[in-house]
Design a protein around this motif. Structure first.
Motif, mmCIF file in Angstrom:
data_model
loop_
_atom_site.group_PDB
_atom_site.id
_atom_site.type_symbol
_atom_site.label_atom_id
_atom_site.label_comp_id
_atom_site.label_asym_id
_atom_site.label_seq_id
_atom_site.Cartn_x
_atom_site.Cartn_y
_atom_site.Cartn_z
ATOM 1 N N GLU A 28 -0.296 4.983 6.629
ATOM 2 C CA GLU A 28 -1.630 4.770 7.195
ATOM 3 C C GLU A 28 -2.333 3.603 6.492
ATOM 4 N N ALA A 29 -2.239 3.561 5.173
ATOM 5 C CA ALA A 29 -2.873 2.472 4.414
ATOM 6 C C ALA A 29 -2.199 1.135 4.728
ATOM 7 N N ALA A 49 -3.856 -4.711 9.606
ATOM 8 C CA ALA A 49 -5.000 -5.116 10.439
ATOM 9 C C ALA A 49 -5.912 -6.064 9.658
ATOM 10 N N VAL A 50 -6.115 -5.767 8.378
ATOM 11 C CA VAL A 50 -6.935 -6.643 7.526
ATOM 12 C C VAL A 50 -6.284 -8.021 7.422
ATOM 13 N N GLU A 107 0.863 -1.180 0.000
ATOM 14 C CA GLU A 107 0.000 0.000 0.000
ATOM 15 C C GLU A 107 0.903 1.234 0.000
ATOM 16 N N ASP A 144 -16.066 -8.036 11.829
ATOM 17 C CA ASP A 144 -14.750 -7.500 11.486
ATOM 18 C C ASP A 144 -14.055 -8.383 10.450
ATOM 19 N N ARG A 175 -3.570 -0.096 8.071
ATOM 20 C CA ARG A 175 -4.926 -0.643 7.874
ATOM 21 C C ARG A 175 -4.844 -2.011 7.209
ATOM 22 N N ALA A 176 -3.970 -2.130 6.215
ATOM 23 C CA ALA A 176 -3.825 -3.407 5.502
ATOM 24 C C ALA A 176 -3.280 -4.495 6.416
ATOM 25 N N ALA A 196 -13.035 -7.439 6.707
ATOM 26 C CA ALA A 196 -11.624 -7.616 6.350
ATOM 27 C C ALA A 196 -11.476 -8.455 5.086
ATOM 28 N N GLY A 202 -11.817 -6.110 2.357
ATOM 29 C CA GLY A 202 -10.606 -5.292 2.311
ATOM 30 C C GLY A 202 -9.440 -6.050 1.710
#
Length: 197
Positions: A9-10, A16-17, A5, A56, A13-14, A60, A63
């Motif tokens: 920040e992205a 976490a996914v 990514e 979640d 998030r990725a 995900a 995502g």
């Protein structure tokens, strides 16, 4: 894929996914569904946690498919170009040459020249290579470590330890005639490894 990514920040998030994706894949090992039996007893709090976090994991999964699509369409190639730059930087550090990136005849120019010869899309312009390096320089050490461990199979090598060594080298060394490191430490992701032994 998560590291491909294009912003910090992205990437977070990725990551976490990806954690949810790993948990989803691991849930098949537990016998919490009807008709399944196992030698061990599943704790009720675990079953409750699975139920409470199912939304979640569902989100995900969507995502993950978007991350995978971006990775395959463009981000993998960009990350590979940045890793190639990182390898040239690492080689320059190991050889004590401390070559510059942006100078005439520097590392970015060399990558561009190789890309032109090989017809590699997305690396034939020095400005594009520079932008790609800036975008991914904080994460290239993991891919570099993975490549190194693949090329030098040794059961004693730990890819995260190798990645950390490379990360430190990129952030503690700088091109000649400069005082800025190749990669600023605050712009890097560090991959910590905790042994179970």
């Amino acid at each position: 894929m998560a590291l491909s990514e294009d912003t910090q920040e992205a990437r977070m998030r990725a990551i976490a996914v990806m954690r949810h994706e790993v948990v989803s894949l691991g849930l098949e090992s537990f016998s919490i569904g009807a008709g399944k039996s196992s030698g061990g007893k599943v704790r009720p709090e675990f079953v409750q946690w699975v139920a409470e976090t199912s939304k979640d994991r569902y989100e995900a999964a969507h995502g993950f498919s978007e991350i995978a699509r971006r990775y395959e369409a463009k981000n993998e190639r960009k990350l590979n170009v940045a890793e190639h730059v990182g390898k040239l930087v690492w080689h320059s550090i190991q050889e004590q040459e401390f070559k510059g990136l942006h100078v005439a005849g520097g590392i970015l120019e060399k990558v561009r020249d190789v890309a032109k010869q090989e017809g590699i899309h997305g690396a034939r312009d020095k400005d594009v290579v520079s932008k790609t390096w800036v975008t991914y320089r904080g994460v290239v050490h993991l891919g570099m470590a993975m490549d190194y461990c693949e090329d030098n199979p040794d059961p004693g090598l730990n890819v995260l330890h190798v990645a950390e060594r490379i990360r430190q080298g990129l952030s503690q060394n700088f091109p000649k005639k400069t005082r800025e490191p190749y990669v600023a430490p605050d712009g890097q992701i560090s991959f910590h490894y905790i042994s179970n032994t």
